[in-house]
Scaffold this active site. Sequence first.
Site, PDB file in Angstrom:
ATOM      1  N   HIS A   9      -5.593   0.154   2.824  1.00 18.12           N
ATOM      2  CA  HIS A   9      -4.778  -1.039   3.112  1.00 18.12           C
ATOM      3  C   HIS A   9      -5.060  -1.565   4.526  1.00 18.12           C
ATOM      4  O   HIS A   9      -4.156  -1.672   5.355  1.00 18.12           O
ATOM      5  CB  HIS A   9      -3.288  -0.682   2.985  1.00 18.12           C
ATOM      6  CG  HIS A   9      -2.549  -1.508   1.977  1.00 18.12           C
ATOM      7  ND1 HIS A   9      -2.783  -1.424   0.628  1.00 18.12           N
ATOM      8  CD2 HIS A   9      -1.577  -2.449   2.128  1.00 18.12           C
ATOM      9  CE1 HIS A   9      -1.983  -2.246  -0.014  1.00 18.12           C
ATOM     10  NE2 HIS A   9      -1.251  -2.896   0.871  1.00 18.12           N
TER      11      HIS A   9
ATOM     12  N   HIS B 153      -5.331  -7.198  -0.298  1.00 19.09           N
ATOM     13  CA  HIS B 153      -6.034  -5.969  -0.670  1.00 19.09           C
ATOM     14  C   HIS B 153      -6.411  -5.915  -2.145  1.00 19.09           C
ATOM     15  O   HIS B 153      -7.494  -5.434  -2.494  1.00 19.09           O
ATOM     16  CB  HIS B 153      -5.172  -4.758  -0.309  1.00 19.09           C
ATOM     17  CG  HIS B 153      -4.818  -4.711   1.141  1.00 19.09           C
ATOM     18  ND1 HIS B 153      -3.636  -5.213   1.631  1.00 19.09           N
ATOM     19  CD2 HIS B 153      -5.515  -4.257   2.208  1.00 19.09           C
ATOM     20  CE1 HIS B 153      -3.611  -5.055   2.938  1.00 19.09           C
ATOM     21  NE2 HIS B 153      -4.731  -4.487   3.318  1.00 19.09           N
ATOM     22  N   GLY B 154      -5.506  -6.378  -3.015  1.00 20.19           N
ATOM     23  CA  GLY B 154      -5.808  -6.326  -4.443  1.00 20.19           C
ATOM     24  C   GLY B 154      -7.026  -7.153  -4.792  1.00 20.19           C
ATOM     25  O   GLY B 154      -7.916  -6.707  -5.523  1.00 20.19           O
ATOM     26  N   ARG B 155      -7.088  -8.373  -4.262  1.00 19.69           N
ATOM     27  CA  ARG B 155      -8.220  -9.251  -4.551  1.00 19.69           C
ATOM     28  C   ARG B 155      -9.526  -8.670  -4.019  1.00 19.69           C
ATOM     29  O   ARG B 155     -10.564  -8.706  -4.684  1.00 19.69           O
ATOM     30  CB  ARG B 155      -7.971 -10.635  -3.934  1.00 19.69           C
ATOM     31  CG  ARG B 155      -6.970 -11.484  -4.707  1.00 19.69           C
ATOM     32  CD  ARG B 155      -6.481 -12.670  -3.908  1.00 19.69           C
ATOM     33  NE  ARG B 155      -5.501 -12.273  -2.898  1.00 19.69           N
ATOM     34  CZ  ARG B 155      -4.895 -13.120  -2.076  1.00 19.69           C
ATOM     35  NH1 ARG B 155      -5.185 -14.407  -2.134  1.00 19.69           N
ATOM     36  NH2 ARG B 155      -4.012 -12.693  -1.201  1.00 19.69           N
TER      37      ARG B 155
ATOM     38  N   TYR C 267      -0.362  -1.267 -11.519  1.00 25.70           N
ATOM     39  CA  TYR C 267       0.514  -0.854 -10.422  1.00 25.70           C
ATOM     40  C   TYR C 267       1.164   0.499 -10.708  1.00 25.70           C
ATOM     41  O   TYR C 267       1.384   1.294  -9.784  1.00 25.70           O
ATOM     42  CB  TYR C 267       1.575  -1.919 -10.160  1.00 25.70           C
ATOM     43  CG  TYR C 267       1.026  -3.144  -9.464  1.00 25.70           C
ATOM     44  CD1 TYR C 267       0.403  -3.041  -8.223  1.00 25.70           C
ATOM     45  CD2 TYR C 267       1.115  -4.402 -10.052  1.00 25.70           C
ATOM     46  CE1 TYR C 267      -0.119  -4.151  -7.584  1.00 25.70           C
ATOM     47  CE2 TYR C 267       0.598  -5.527  -9.414  1.00 25.70           C
ATOM     48  CZ  TYR C 267      -0.017  -5.389  -8.179  1.00 25.70           C
ATOM     49  OH  TYR C 267      -0.534  -6.487  -7.553  1.00 25.70           O
TER      50      TYR C 267
END
Length: 246
Positions: A85, A91-93, A128
């Site tokens: 992170h 972060h997800g993308r 998730y």
Amino acid sequence: MNCSYLTTGRSGMTRIVVGAWRDDKSGPIQVVSGPLGKERVQYKAPAAERLDPEMNAFLDWFNGGEDIDLVLRAGLAHLWFVTIHPFDDGHGRIARAIADMMLARSEDSPQRFYSMSAQIRLDRKAYYDILERTQKAPDLDVTPWLDWFLQCLDRAIGGAEETLSNVLFKAEFWKQHEGETFNDRQRDMTNRLLDGFDGKLTSSKYATIEKWSPDTTLRDINDLLRRGILRREAAGGRSTSYLLRE
């Protein structure tokens, strides 16, 4: 890449650092879920002072030649990056893009007809859930995560194969009927059926969609029936529906 995704310098209404490691000036980064007043911390990221060594280790591993199957490396890279992170947001993308990059390396081909990134977005709830379980696992066992990642990849490939099959079927259909006359209404409705019409096609739906009278609609449908492009469903009656003849 972080700058490319977050061009406004904001996440929602909050101003964030873009193109640099987070500094934690507003406190440690936490992933929080749940309604207001009942929030729970899903994950707490490493402290900002650990980012340089953590990211150096990640990048050395990512660009190194460690003898691990590249598909598994894609799953591990996604998990590792999103666990560090390193930024304030995005972060997800970025993790999805990293996984797609490693998958592209695994195939050694300039062409790819599926998107792992798109499939993860479709499966976001399960994503998730498994991410939280993996990051909170006391033994840091990544096996369940990799199992989920591979199943997600299988769904992505399966979905792409289905899409490609539909595209080829549609192309073959129009090739077979090349030179035949279709008015604009007939062509539009035929394409809708080829693309996967939602529900059953009846004369009333045809008239509503194409915005023409019932009489004109029946002439269109009867013409397509006569030419063997449509067929009636067996039920018949007042709610007769029609399908493409395969």
